[in-house]
Design an enzyme around this catalytic site. Structure first.
Site, PDB file in Angstrom:
ATOM      1  N   ASP A 116       0.769  -9.108  -0.913  1.00 60.52           N
ATOM      2  CA  ASP A 116       1.256  -7.688   0.111  1.00 60.52           C
ATOM      3  C   ASP A 116       2.686  -8.681   0.606  1.00 60.52           C
ATOM      4  OD1 ASP A 116       1.330  -4.827   0.198  1.00 60.52           O
ATOM      5  OD2 ASP A 116       1.752  -5.733   2.200  1.00 60.52           O
ATOM      6  N   TRP A 117       3.558  -7.908   1.250  1.00 64.42           N
ATOM      7  CA  TRP A 117       4.343  -8.962   2.122  1.00 64.42           C
ATOM      8  C   TRP A 117       4.572 -10.013   2.153  1.00 64.42           C
ATOM      9  CZ3 TRP A 117       9.033  -8.194   3.254  1.00 64.42           C
ATOM     10  CH2 TRP A 117       9.928  -7.088   3.198  1.00 64.42           C
ATOM     11  N   TRP A 157       6.100   6.912  -0.451  1.00 67.03           N
ATOM     12  CA  TRP A 157       5.020   5.658   0.581  1.00 67.03           C
ATOM     13  C   TRP A 157       6.398   5.039   1.242  1.00 67.03           C
ATOM     14  CZ3 TRP A 157       1.384   4.028   3.695  1.00 67.03           C
ATOM     15  CH2 TRP A 157       2.195   2.796   4.063  1.00 67.03           C
ATOM     16  N   ASP A 243      -5.538  -1.433  -8.563  1.00 64.58           N
ATOM     17  CA  ASP A 243      -4.454  -1.407  -7.342  1.00 64.58           C
ATOM     18  C   ASP A 243      -3.084  -0.712  -8.272  1.00 64.58           C
ATOM     19  OD1 ASP A 243      -2.446  -1.668  -5.749  1.00 64.58           O
ATOM     20  OD2 ASP A 243      -2.512  -3.982  -5.789  1.00 64.58           O
ATOM     21  N   HIS A 273      -5.562  -2.556  -3.604  1.00 63.34           N
ATOM     22  CA  HIS A 273      -4.986  -3.222  -3.251  1.00 63.34           C
ATOM     23  C   HIS A 273      -5.031  -3.529  -1.820  1.00 63.34           C
ATOM     24  CE1 HIS A 273      -0.556  -3.993  -2.189  1.00 63.34           C
ATOM     25  NE2 HIS A 273      -0.892  -4.025  -1.208  1.00 63.34           N
TER      26      HIS A 273
END
Length: 314
Positions: A116-117, A157, A243, A273
């Protein structure tokens, strides 16, 4: 003046599966938290939105037997301090913070693990300082450079994170996992956020994803892409099968990083995810095997890559 808050320490007492001692470093006037467990080659694990080092708890336990595992909390998350305003968060702030942390902790020969980030920031730092990294493990992430329209799911989102009066961490974790974690575990993910004013960092990240070529972070992510295209060190790609957020993003990494061909093609089955939450022990096994293969190659041994078969978690 930038104001910061600190989640009370008692919020973190007795969290299930998280017996790790806290470590702190002061960076730009804020208290930055990280886990530092075990000895040996360094594995640096970077979390994403809206999680913290708690996400890696089931991976740290087996990996620390053979490696030094470090898992920091970005500012705004976990036991690290939190800005009170969304506008005080930026890609560049997170990027510079991670560089300072690595430099001050004197980390080198790092096996970088991102999701992710953690990927947007961690791979950007790898692009700036490739000499600090020995291997990379890339999971459920991407390197957006603002050259493609964002899918409707992301737009929704982003709007939700900005306008919703509530930002329910527990529900986000339920949505992002294959099977909803136990109530006690969901409480662990919510621990850093006593109320909504602590969630500015979590609300900020969706709107910091670059959507056009002039956005903050695009230059760093373009550089990361170019460095990865000529990456001659070991690289392992592991995306999950369930995901919707990063589905298909693994294709760029698999097709553009030269050394990916030296590793098995791994898909983590029955994982959402937050694949570390769904299949943490299994992912730790894959990382351990990946490092063993790379060490064998360093010794000049021939390593045969066989088709990866699904494994069961112990």
């Amino acid at each position: 003046m930038i104001e910061m808050m600190r989640t009370p320490d008692e919020r973190f007492y007795g969290l299930p599966g998280y017996p790790y001692d806290p470590h702190y470093m002061e960076i730009n006037g804020g208290r930055f938290h990280y886990i530092d467990e075990g000895e040996g080659e360094i594995i640096l694990c970077l979390h994403g939105e809206p999680t913290w080092s708690y996400l890696y708890r089931t991976m740290i336990a087996p990996l620390k037997k053979d490696y030094r595992v470090i898992a920091p909390d970005f500012f705004g998350f976990g036991r690290s301090d939190k800005f009170t305003r969304v506008k005080d968060y930026s890609f560049y702030m997170h990027y510079r913070t991670l560089i300072k942390f690595i430099e001050r902790a004197e980390l080198k020969d790092i096996t970088l693990v991102v999701q992710d980030w953690g990927g947007l920031i961690g791979l950007s730092v790898l692009g700036k300082h490739p000499e600090l990294f020995k291997r990379v493990v890339i999971m459920n992430t991407t390197l957006p450079i603002g050259n493609r329209p964002m899918p409707l799911s992301f737009k929704l989102w982003r709007a939700f994170s900005r306008f919703s009066p509530k930002f329910p961490i527990k529900n986000i974790m339920k949505w992002g996992t294959y099977r909803s974690p136990q109530v006690q575990v969901l409480t662990g993910y919510e621990a850093p956020f006593p109320d909504d004013k602590y969630k500015a960092g979590a609300r900020a990240w969706p709107r910091l994803v670059p959507t056009n070529s002039k956005d903050d972070g695009v230059r760093q992510m373009k550089r990361a892409r170019e460095v990865l295209k000529t990456w001659d060190k070991p690289a392992l790609i592991m995306f999950s099968d369930s995901d919707p957020i990063t589905k298909g993003a693994d294709r760029w990494f698999r097709e553009n990083i030269p050394t990916v061909k030296n590793e098995p093609e791994i898909i983590i089955e029955h994982a959402g995810h937050f694949l570390q939450e769904d299949k943490g022990k299994l992912i730790a096994e894959h990382i351990h095997d990946f490092i063993l293969r790379s060490l064998a190659r360093e010794r000049g041994e021939t390593v045969e890559i066989v088709e990866e078969k699904p494994r069961k978690e112990h």
